[in-house]
Design a protein around this motif. Structure first.
Motif, PDB file in Angstrom:
ATOM      1  N   SER B  72       0.849  -1.201   0.000  1.00  0.00           N
ATOM      2  CA  SER B  72       0.000   0.000   0.000  1.00  0.00           C
ATOM      3  C   SER B  72       0.885   1.253   0.000  1.00  0.00           C
ATOM      4  CB  SER B  72      -0.855  -0.026   1.277  1.00  0.00           C
ATOM      5  OG  SER B  72      -1.262   1.267   1.631  1.00  0.00           O
ATOM      6  N   PHE B  74       0.572   3.570   1.812  1.00  0.00           N
ATOM      7  CA  PHE B  74       0.661   4.040   3.204  1.00  0.00           C
ATOM      8  C   PHE B  74       1.625   3.194   4.033  1.00  0.00           C
ATOM      9  CE2 PHE B  74      -3.522   5.444   1.753  1.00  0.00           C
ATOM     10  CZ  PHE B  74      -3.390   6.804   1.976  1.00  0.00           C
ATOM     11  N   VAL B  78       3.797   4.428   7.495  1.00  0.00           N
ATOM     12  CA  VAL B  78       3.685   3.893   8.861  1.00  0.00           C
ATOM     13  C   VAL B  78       5.072   3.518   9.388  1.00  0.00           C
ATOM     14  CG1 VAL B  78       2.713   2.048  10.293  1.00  0.00           C
ATOM     15  CG2 VAL B  78       1.316   3.086   8.502  1.00  0.00           C
ATOM     16  N   ARG B  90       1.742  -2.380  13.670  1.00  0.00           N
ATOM     17  CA  ARG B  90       0.645  -1.783  12.906  1.00  0.00           C
ATOM     18  C   ARG B  90       0.516  -2.372  11.497  1.00  0.00           C
ATOM     19  NH1 ARG B  90      -0.476   4.358  13.473  1.00  0.00           N
ATOM     20  NH2 ARG B  90      -2.285   3.496  12.420  1.00  0.00           N
ATOM     21  N   THR B  93      -0.468  -7.186   9.783  1.00  0.00           N
ATOM     22  CA  THR B  93      -1.533  -7.878   9.036  1.00  0.00           C
ATOM     23  C   THR B  93      -1.649  -7.382   7.594  1.00  0.00           C
ATOM     24  OG1 THR B  93      -3.156  -6.266   9.782  1.00  0.00           O
ATOM     25  CG2 THR B  93      -2.933  -8.272  11.106  1.00  0.00           C
ATOM     26  N   TRP B  94      -0.766  -6.478   7.176  1.00  0.00           N
ATOM     27  CA  TRP B  94      -0.913  -5.884   5.835  1.00  0.00           C
ATOM     28  C   TRP B  94      -0.483  -6.817   4.716  1.00  0.00           C
ATOM     29  CZ3 TRP B  94      -0.248   0.102   5.360  1.00  0.00           C
ATOM     30  CH2 TRP B  94      -0.984   0.710   6.383  1.00  0.00           C
ATOM     31  N   LEU B  96      -1.840  -9.739   4.503  1.00  0.00           N
ATOM     32  CA  LEU B  96      -3.001 -10.600   4.253  1.00  0.00           C
ATOM     33  C   LEU B  96      -3.634 -10.149   2.949  1.00  0.00           C
ATOM     34  CD1 LEU B  96      -4.736 -10.588   7.760  1.00  0.00           C
ATOM     35  CD2 LEU B  96      -3.682 -12.552   6.667  1.00  0.00           C
ATOM     36  N   LYS B  99      -7.824 -12.325   3.687  1.00  0.00           N
ATOM     37  CA  LYS B  99      -7.683 -13.219   4.851  1.00  0.00           C
ATOM     38  C   LYS B  99      -6.651 -14.333   4.650  1.00  0.00           C
ATOM     39  CE  LYS B  99     -10.889 -11.349   7.505  1.00  0.00           C
ATOM     40  NZ  LYS B  99     -10.580 -10.720   8.785  1.00  0.00           N
TER      41      LYS B  99
END
Lengths: 100, 290
Positions: B72, B74, B78, B90, B93-94, B96, B99
Protein backbone atom coordinates in the motif's frame (compact mmCIF):
# COMPACT_ATOMS: atom_id res chain seq x y z
CA UNK A 1 -11.02 8.71 23.48
CA UNK A 2 -14.71 8.56 22.84
CA UNK A 3 -17.45 6.18 21.99
CA UNK A 4 -20.26 6.58 19.54
CA UNK A 5 -23.23 4.48 18.61
CA UNK A 6 -24.26 4.29 15.02
CA UNK A 7 -28.05 4.29 14.96
CA UNK A 8 -29.50 2.44 12.00
CA UNK A 9 -33.02 1.07 11.50
CA UNK A 10 -33.33 -2.66 12.25
CA UNK A 11 -32.71 -4.86 9.24
CA UNK A 12 -33.39 -8.49 8.44
CA UNK A 13 -30.03 -9.29 10.04
CA UNK A 14 -31.22 -7.87 13.37
CA UNK A 15 -34.21 -10.19 13.34
CA UNK A 16 -31.91 -13.16 12.81
CA UNK A 17 -29.85 -11.93 15.75
CA UNK A 18 -26.69 -11.79 13.60
CA UNK A 19 -26.16 -8.09 13.93
CA UNK A 20 -24.83 -7.46 17.39
CA UNK A 21 -22.69 -4.33 17.48
CA UNK A 22 -18.93 -4.69 17.61
CA UNK A 23 -16.34 -2.30 18.96
CA UNK A 24 -13.97 -0.85 16.40
CA UNK A 25 -10.83 1.13 17.14
CA UNK A 26 -9.86 3.76 14.59
CA UNK A 27 -6.15 4.62 14.85
CA UNK A 28 -4.48 7.54 13.10
CA UNK A 29 -0.95 7.42 11.70
CA UNK A 30 0.27 9.29 14.76
CA UNK A 31 -1.35 6.68 17.00
CA UNK A 32 -4.43 8.60 18.26
CA UNK A 33 -7.28 6.23 18.93
CA UNK A 34 -11.03 6.77 18.64
CA UNK A 35 -13.46 4.03 19.62
CA UNK A 36 -16.75 3.34 17.88
CA UNK A 37 -19.54 0.86 18.35
CA UNK A 38 -21.04 -0.25 15.05
CA UNK A 39 -23.51 -2.89 13.87
CA UNK A 40 -22.11 -5.56 11.60
CA UNK A 41 -24.39 -4.56 8.74
CA UNK A 42 -23.69 -0.82 8.88
CA UNK A 43 -21.60 0.40 5.91
CA UNK A 44 -18.24 1.62 7.17
CA UNK A 45 -18.63 4.84 5.17
CA UNK A 46 -20.93 6.00 7.99
CA UNK A 47 -18.09 5.43 10.42
CA UNK A 48 -15.80 7.38 8.10
CA UNK A 49 -18.29 10.26 8.06
CA UNK A 50 -18.54 10.24 11.85
CA UNK A 51 -14.77 10.13 12.18
CA UNK A 52 -14.22 12.96 9.71
CA UNK A 53 -16.72 15.06 11.65
CA UNK A 54 -15.03 14.34 14.94
CA UNK A 55 -11.54 15.26 13.78
CA UNK A 56 -12.70 18.15 11.58
CA UNK A 57 -11.44 16.80 8.25
CA UNK A 58 -13.13 16.47 4.88
CA UNK A 59 -14.35 12.95 4.13
CA UNK A 60 -12.66 12.69 0.74
CA UNK A 61 -9.21 13.30 2.25
CA UNK A 62 -9.51 10.36 4.66
CA UNK A 63 -8.81 6.67 3.93
CA UNK A 64 -9.84 3.75 6.10
CA UNK A 65 -7.61 0.69 5.85
CA UNK A 66 -8.40 -2.75 7.26
CA UNK A 67 -5.42 -5.13 7.25
CA UNK A 68 -3.74 -2.55 5.00
CA UNK A 69 -6.45 -2.79 2.32
CA UNK A 70 -8.70 0.14 1.52
CA UNK A 71 -12.20 -0.05 2.89
CA UNK A 72 -14.69 0.47 0.05
CA UNK A 73 -17.83 2.57 0.29
CA UNK A 74 -20.06 -0.46 0.55
CA UNK A 75 -17.95 -2.55 2.96
CA UNK A 76 -19.49 -3.47 6.28
CA UNK A 77 -17.88 -5.16 9.29
CA UNK A 78 -19.73 -8.29 8.16
CA UNK A 79 -18.44 -8.20 4.57
CA UNK A 80 -14.89 -7.73 5.86
CA UNK A 81 -15.37 -10.47 8.47
CA UNK A 82 -14.33 -8.04 11.20
CA UNK A 83 -14.23 -9.16 14.79
CA UNK A 84 -14.97 -7.34 18.03
CA UNK A 85 -12.18 -4.89 19.01
CA UNK A 86 -10.61 -4.92 15.54
CA UNK A 87 -8.57 -1.93 14.41
CA UNK A 88 -9.08 0.29 11.39
CA UNK A 89 -6.12 2.43 10.35
CA UNK A 90 -6.99 5.92 9.21
CA UNK A 91 -4.70 7.66 6.75
CA UNK A 92 -4.75 11.08 5.14
CA UNK A 93 -4.59 11.63 1.38
CA UNK A 94 -1.04 11.73 -0.04
CA UNK A 95 -0.36 13.92 -3.05
CA UNK A 96 2.93 14.03 -4.88
CA UNK A 97 4.49 15.76 -7.85
CA UNK A 98 7.35 17.63 -6.26
CA UNK A 99 6.88 20.99 -4.63
CA UNK A 100 10.14 22.33 -3.28
CA UNK B 1 -1.08 -27.74 -14.63
CA UNK B 2 -2.46 -29.59 -11.59
CA UNK B 3 -5.96 -28.90 -10.28
CA UNK B 4 -4.51 -27.46 -7.07
CA UNK B 5 -2.29 -25.00 -8.85
CA UNK B 6 -5.22 -24.05 -11.09
CA UNK B 7 -7.36 -23.44 -8.01
CA UNK B 8 -4.57 -21.42 -6.38
CA UNK B 9 -4.21 -19.34 -9.50
CA UNK B 10 -7.95 -18.81 -9.66
CA UNK B 11 -8.07 -17.70 -6.00
CA UNK B 12 -5.11 -15.41 -6.63
CA UNK B 13 -6.78 -13.95 -9.69
CA UNK B 14 -10.22 -13.42 -8.21
CA UNK B 15 -8.72 -11.73 -5.15
CA UNK B 16 -7.02 -9.45 -7.59
CA UNK B 17 -10.11 -8.47 -9.49
CA UNK B 18 -12.01 -7.86 -6.25
CA UNK B 19 -9.23 -5.60 -4.97
CA UNK B 20 -9.10 -3.64 -8.22
CA UNK B 21 -12.84 -3.18 -8.39
CA UNK B 22 -12.90 -2.06 -4.77
CA UNK B 23 -10.17 0.48 -5.49
CA UNK B 24 -12.11 1.79 -8.44
CA UNK B 25 -15.26 2.24 -6.37
CA UNK B 26 -13.26 4.47 -4.04
CA UNK B 27 -11.89 6.67 -6.83
CA UNK B 28 -13.85 9.92 -7.06
CA UNK B 29 -14.17 12.41 -9.93
CA UNK B 30 -11.71 14.63 -8.01
CA UNK B 31 -9.14 11.83 -8.20
CA UNK B 32 -9.74 11.26 -11.91
CA UNK B 33 -9.20 14.96 -12.57
CA UNK B 34 -5.68 14.46 -11.22
CA UNK B 35 -4.86 12.46 -14.36
CA UNK B 36 -4.96 15.68 -16.39
CA UNK B 37 -1.50 16.90 -17.46
CA UNK B 38 0.04 19.20 -14.87
CA UNK B 39 -1.81 17.69 -11.92
CA UNK B 40 -0.21 15.62 -9.16
CA UNK B 41 -1.23 11.99 -8.54
CA UNK B 42 -2.58 10.99 -5.14
CA UNK B 43 -2.41 7.72 -3.18
CA UNK B 44 -5.66 6.40 -4.71
CA UNK B 45 -4.29 6.72 -8.27
CA UNK B 46 -0.85 5.39 -7.31
CA UNK B 47 -2.39 2.31 -5.73
CA UNK B 48 -4.75 1.80 -8.65
CA UNK B 49 -1.90 2.25 -11.17
CA UNK B 50 0.36 -0.30 -9.46
CA UNK B 51 -2.40 -2.83 -8.94
CA UNK B 52 -3.67 -2.46 -12.50
CA UNK B 53 -0.16 -3.11 -13.79
CA UNK B 54 0.11 -6.15 -11.48
CA UNK B 55 -3.27 -7.36 -12.74
CA UNK B 56 -2.02 -7.03 -16.33
CA UNK B 57 0.94 -9.25 -15.42
CA UNK B 58 -1.40 -12.03 -14.28
CA UNK B 59 -2.47 -12.24 -17.92
CA UNK B 60 0.74 -11.44 -19.81
CA UNK B 61 3.30 -12.98 -17.40
CA UNK B 62 1.43 -15.16 -14.86
CA UNK B 63 4.59 -16.55 -13.26
CA UNK B 64 6.10 -13.10 -12.81
CA UNK B 65 2.80 -11.79 -11.37
CA UNK B 66 2.99 -14.40 -8.62
CA UNK B 67 6.52 -13.25 -7.80
CA UNK B 68 5.45 -9.62 -7.25
CA UNK B 69 3.95 -8.17 -4.09
CA UNK B 70 2.68 -4.59 -4.14
CA UNK B 71 2.52 -2.73 -0.83
CA UNK B 72 0.00 0.00 0.00
CA UNK B 73 1.20 3.60 -0.55
CA UNK B 74 0.66 4.04 3.20
CA UNK B 75 2.91 1.15 4.20
CA UNK B 76 6.15 3.11 4.21
CA UNK B 77 4.47 6.11 5.85
CA UNK B 78 3.68 3.89 8.86
CA UNK B 79 7.28 2.56 8.96
CA UNK B 80 8.55 6.12 8.87
CA UNK B 81 6.27 7.54 11.56
CA UNK B 82 6.98 4.94 14.26
CA UNK B 83 9.77 2.98 15.90
CA UNK B 84 10.47 -0.30 14.00
CA UNK B 85 8.68 -2.44 16.62
CA UNK B 86 5.69 -0.09 16.90
CA UNK B 87 5.46 0.20 13.11
CA UNK B 88 5.61 -3.56 12.69
CA UNK B 89 2.72 -4.05 15.11
CA UNK B 90 0.65 -1.78 12.91
CA UNK B 91 1.52 -3.34 9.54
CA UNK B 92 1.79 -6.96 10.66
CA UNK B 93 -1.53 -7.88 9.04
CA UNK B 94 -0.91 -5.88 5.84
CA UNK B 95 0.41 -8.96 4.05
CA UNK B 96 -3.00 -10.60 4.25
CA UNK B 97 -4.82 -10.79 0.94
CA UNK B 98 -8.48 -11.61 1.45
CA UNK B 99 -7.68 -13.22 4.85
CA UNK B 100 -4.96 -15.37 3.26
CA UNK B 101 -1.47 -14.82 4.63
CA UNK B 102 1.04 -14.03 1.87
CA UNK B 103 4.61 -15.14 2.50
CA UNK B 104 6.55 -12.14 1.24
CA UNK B 105 9.81 -14.11 1.38
CA UNK B 106 8.47 -16.36 -1.37
CA UNK B 107 8.22 -13.31 -3.67
CA UNK B 108 11.06 -11.98 -5.78
CA UNK B 109 9.91 -8.37 -5.94
CA UNK B 110 8.37 -6.28 -3.17
CA UNK B 111 7.14 -3.04 -4.68
CA UNK B 112 7.06 -0.22 -2.12
CA UNK B 113 5.70 3.17 -3.24
CA UNK B 114 7.08 5.90 -0.98
CA UNK B 115 5.56 9.30 -0.31
CA UNK B 116 7.83 12.06 0.94
CA UNK B 117 5.46 14.30 2.85
CA UNK B 118 7.82 17.24 3.22
CA UNK B 119 8.49 17.48 -0.52
CA UNK B 120 5.13 16.21 -1.75
CA UNK B 121 7.04 13.67 -3.75
CA UNK B 122 6.61 10.02 -4.82
CA UNK B 123 9.51 7.66 -5.33
CA UNK B 124 9.93 3.91 -5.41
CA UNK B 125 11.75 1.15 -3.58
CA UNK B 126 11.85 -2.38 -4.96
CA UNK B 127 13.08 -5.06 -2.59
CA UNK B 128 14.70 -7.67 -4.82
CA UNK B 129 14.80 -11.26 -3.51
CA UNK B 130 13.75 -10.57 0.08
CA UNK B 131 14.40 -14.21 1.05
CA UNK B 132 18.14 -13.56 1.05
CA UNK B 133 17.83 -11.73 4.37
CA UNK B 134 16.87 -15.08 5.92
CA UNK B 135 19.73 -17.17 7.34
CA UNK B 136 21.99 -18.35 4.51
CA UNK B 137 20.54 -21.03 2.23
CA UNK B 138 17.34 -20.90 4.18
CA UNK B 139 14.68 -20.81 1.50
CA UNK B 140 11.29 -19.63 2.61
CA UNK B 141 9.94 -22.55 4.66
CA UNK B 142 6.26 -22.13 3.80
CA UNK B 143 6.81 -21.21 0.18
CA UNK B 144 4.19 -22.94 -1.96
CA UNK B 145 6.13 -21.93 -5.05
CA UNK B 146 8.54 -24.53 -6.42
CA UNK B 147 10.10 -21.82 -8.57
CA UNK B 148 11.25 -20.02 -5.41
CA UNK B 149 12.64 -23.03 -3.57
CA UNK B 150 14.73 -24.24 -6.50
CA UNK B 151 15.98 -20.80 -7.29
CA UNK B 152 19.31 -20.84 -5.48
CA UNK B 153 20.52 -23.66 -7.71
CA UNK B 154 19.15 -22.43 -11.02
CA UNK B 155 19.81 -18.69 -10.80
CA UNK B 156 23.21 -17.08 -11.09
CA UNK B 157 24.50 -16.11 -7.67
CA UNK B 158 25.62 -12.53 -7.29
CA UNK B 159 29.16 -12.64 -5.95
CA UNK B 160 30.57 -9.38 -7.20
CA UNK B 161 29.57 -7.35 -4.21
CA UNK B 162 32.54 -6.35 -2.11
CA UNK B 163 30.72 -6.98 1.18
CA UNK B 164 29.33 -10.37 0.25
CA UNK B 165 31.86 -12.91 -0.86
CA UNK B 166 29.65 -15.90 -0.41
CA UNK B 167 26.00 -15.27 0.31
CA UNK B 168 23.73 -13.50 -2.16
CA UNK B 169 22.13 -10.44 -0.59
CA UNK B 170 18.72 -8.87 -0.73
CA UNK B 171 18.78 -5.59 -2.64
CA UNK B 172 16.71 -2.51 -1.94
CA UNK B 173 16.65 -0.72 -5.29
CA UNK B 174 15.71 2.93 -5.03
CA UNK B 175 14.29 4.72 -8.06
CA UNK B 176 13.71 8.43 -7.60
CA UNK B 177 12.89 10.77 -10.49
CA UNK B 178 14.56 13.59 -8.50
CA UNK B 179 17.70 11.51 -8.00
CA UNK B 180 17.39 11.98 -4.23
CA UNK B 181 19.38 10.20 -1.52
CA UNK B 182 17.34 8.13 0.97
CA UNK B 183 19.68 6.30 3.35
CA UNK B 184 16.88 5.61 5.85
CA UNK B 185 14.76 3.56 3.41
CA UNK B 186 16.98 0.47 3.37
CA UNK B 187 17.37 0.40 7.14
CA UNK B 188 13.62 0.75 7.72
CA UNK B 189 12.77 -1.95 5.18
CA UNK B 190 15.50 -4.22 6.60
CA UNK B 191 14.03 -3.77 10.09
CA UNK B 192 10.60 -4.64 8.72
CA UNK B 193 11.93 -7.80 7.03
CA UNK B 194 13.73 -8.80 10.24
CA UNK B 195 10.54 -8.48 12.29
CA UNK B 196 8.44 -10.22 9.62
CA UNK B 197 10.91 -13.16 9.51
CA UNK B 198 10.75 -13.44 13.27
CA UNK B 199 6.95 -13.16 13.54
CA UNK B 200 5.96 -15.33 10.60
CA UNK B 201 8.84 -17.84 10.37
CA UNK B 202 10.47 -17.68 13.83
CA UNK B 203 13.79 -16.91 12.12
CA UNK B 204 16.01 -14.50 14.04
CA UNK B 205 19.45 -14.54 12.45
CA UNK B 206 18.61 -12.35 9.46
CA UNK B 207 21.00 -10.13 7.53
CA UNK B 208 20.36 -6.59 6.35
CA UNK B 209 19.47 -5.74 2.76
CA UNK B 210 21.96 -3.86 0.58
CA UNK B 211 21.06 -0.47 -0.86
CA UNK B 212 21.19 0.15 -4.63
CA UNK B 213 20.49 3.48 -6.22
CA UNK B 214 19.28 2.97 -9.76
CA UNK B 215 20.09 5.72 -12.24
CA UNK B 216 16.80 6.78 -13.75
CA UNK B 217 15.59 9.51 -16.11
CA UNK B 218 14.84 12.63 -14.05
CA UNK B 219 11.50 14.41 -14.15
CA UNK B 220 11.37 17.63 -16.12
CA UNK B 221 8.53 19.33 -14.24
CA UNK B 222 7.10 19.56 -10.75
CA UNK B 223 4.06 17.37 -11.23
CA UNK B 224 5.03 14.06 -12.84
CA UNK B 225 6.83 12.12 -10.10
CA UNK B 226 3.84 9.81 -9.57
CA UNK B 227 3.70 8.97 -13.26
CA UNK B 228 7.47 8.37 -13.36
CA UNK B 229 7.16 6.12 -10.34
CA UNK B 230 4.52 3.91 -11.98
CA UNK B 231 6.60 3.79 -15.13
CA UNK B 232 9.77 2.84 -13.22
CA UNK B 233 8.00 -0.03 -11.44
CA UNK B 234 6.88 -1.49 -14.73
CA UNK B 235 10.17 -1.17 -16.61
CA UNK B 236 12.46 -2.08 -13.73
CA UNK B 237 10.66 -5.27 -12.66
CA UNK B 238 10.63 -6.45 -16.27
CA UNK B 239 14.33 -5.62 -16.52
CA UNK B 240 15.21 -7.55 -13.35
CA UNK B 241 13.12 -10.48 -14.52
CA UNK B 242 14.89 -10.67 -17.87
CA UNK B 243 18.43 -9.99 -16.62
CA UNK B 244 18.05 -11.99 -13.37
CA UNK B 245 20.27 -9.65 -11.40
CA UNK B 246 20.15 -6.18 -9.96
CA UNK B 247 22.16 -3.68 -12.00
CA UNK B 248 25.62 -3.72 -10.45
CA UNK B 249 27.19 -0.86 -12.31
CA UNK B 250 26.33 2.55 -13.62
CA UNK B 251 26.67 1.12 -17.12
CA UNK B 252 24.01 -1.51 -16.43
CA UNK B 253 21.54 1.15 -15.31
CA UNK B 254 22.26 3.33 -18.29
CA UNK B 255 21.68 0.44 -20.64
CA UNK B 256 18.41 -0.22 -18.93
CA UNK B 257 16.99 3.20 -19.76
CA UNK B 258 18.81 3.49 -23.09
CA UNK B 259 16.73 0.68 -24.47
CA UNK B 260 13.55 2.58 -23.87
CA UNK B 261 14.81 6.15 -24.21
CA UNK B 262 13.13 6.63 -27.54
CA UNK B 263 9.81 5.48 -26.21
CA UNK B 264 10.31 7.11 -22.84
CA UNK B 265 8.74 10.55 -23.32
CA UNK B 266 6.03 9.22 -25.55
CA UNK B 267 5.11 6.62 -22.93
CA UNK B 268 4.94 9.12 -20.09
CA UNK B 269 2.59 11.31 -22.07
CA UNK B 270 0.47 8.29 -22.83
CA UNK B 271 0.48 7.11 -19.25
CA UNK B 272 -2.04 9.57 -17.88
CA UNK B 273 -4.36 8.88 -20.78
CA UNK B 274 -4.01 5.11 -20.35
CA UNK B 275 -4.75 5.36 -16.63
CA UNK B 276 -8.07 7.00 -17.42
CA UNK B 277 -8.92 4.20 -19.85
CA UNK B 278 -7.81 1.52 -17.38
CA UNK B 279 -10.04 3.07 -14.77
CA UNK B 280 -13.06 3.03 -17.06
CA UNK B 281 -12.29 -0.52 -18.16
CA UNK B 282 -12.18 -1.73 -14.56
CA UNK B 283 -15.32 0.13 -13.65
CA UNK B 284 -17.56 -0.79 -16.53
CA UNK B 285 -16.21 -3.95 -18.16
CA UNK B 286 -15.40 -7.38 -16.92
CA UNK B 287 -11.65 -7.81 -16.71
CA UNK B 288 -10.35 -10.57 -18.93
CA UNK B 289 -9.60 -13.82 -17.16
CA UNK B 290 -6.11 -15.32 -17.67
Amino acid sequence: MSEEDQQVPPTEEDVKGDNTPINVKVVSSSGEEVFFKIKRSTPLRKLLGAYANKVGKQEHTIRFLYDGARVAQTDTPKSLEMEDNDTIDVMVEQVGGYSP
Amino acid sequence: MSIISQLLRFAFYSNFVRTLQKLVRNIKPDDIARLDPGRMLNDSLIEFGLRFWHHGLTISHPQLAEDVFVFSPFFYSVLEANSPEEAYKRVKTWTLRGKIQVDIFSKRYLVVPIHDRSQHHWYLAIVYRPKFVLPYHQASPTSPNPHASGESESMPVEVNDKDSDVAPRTRVCILDSLGGCHPQVTSRLSAYLRLEADAKHQLRDTSDAVERYVRVPLQLNQTDCGVYMLYFAEIFVEYLESSMSAPESQEDSENLWDICRLQHYHRLNQYRMNMTQNFLKTKYCNLISP
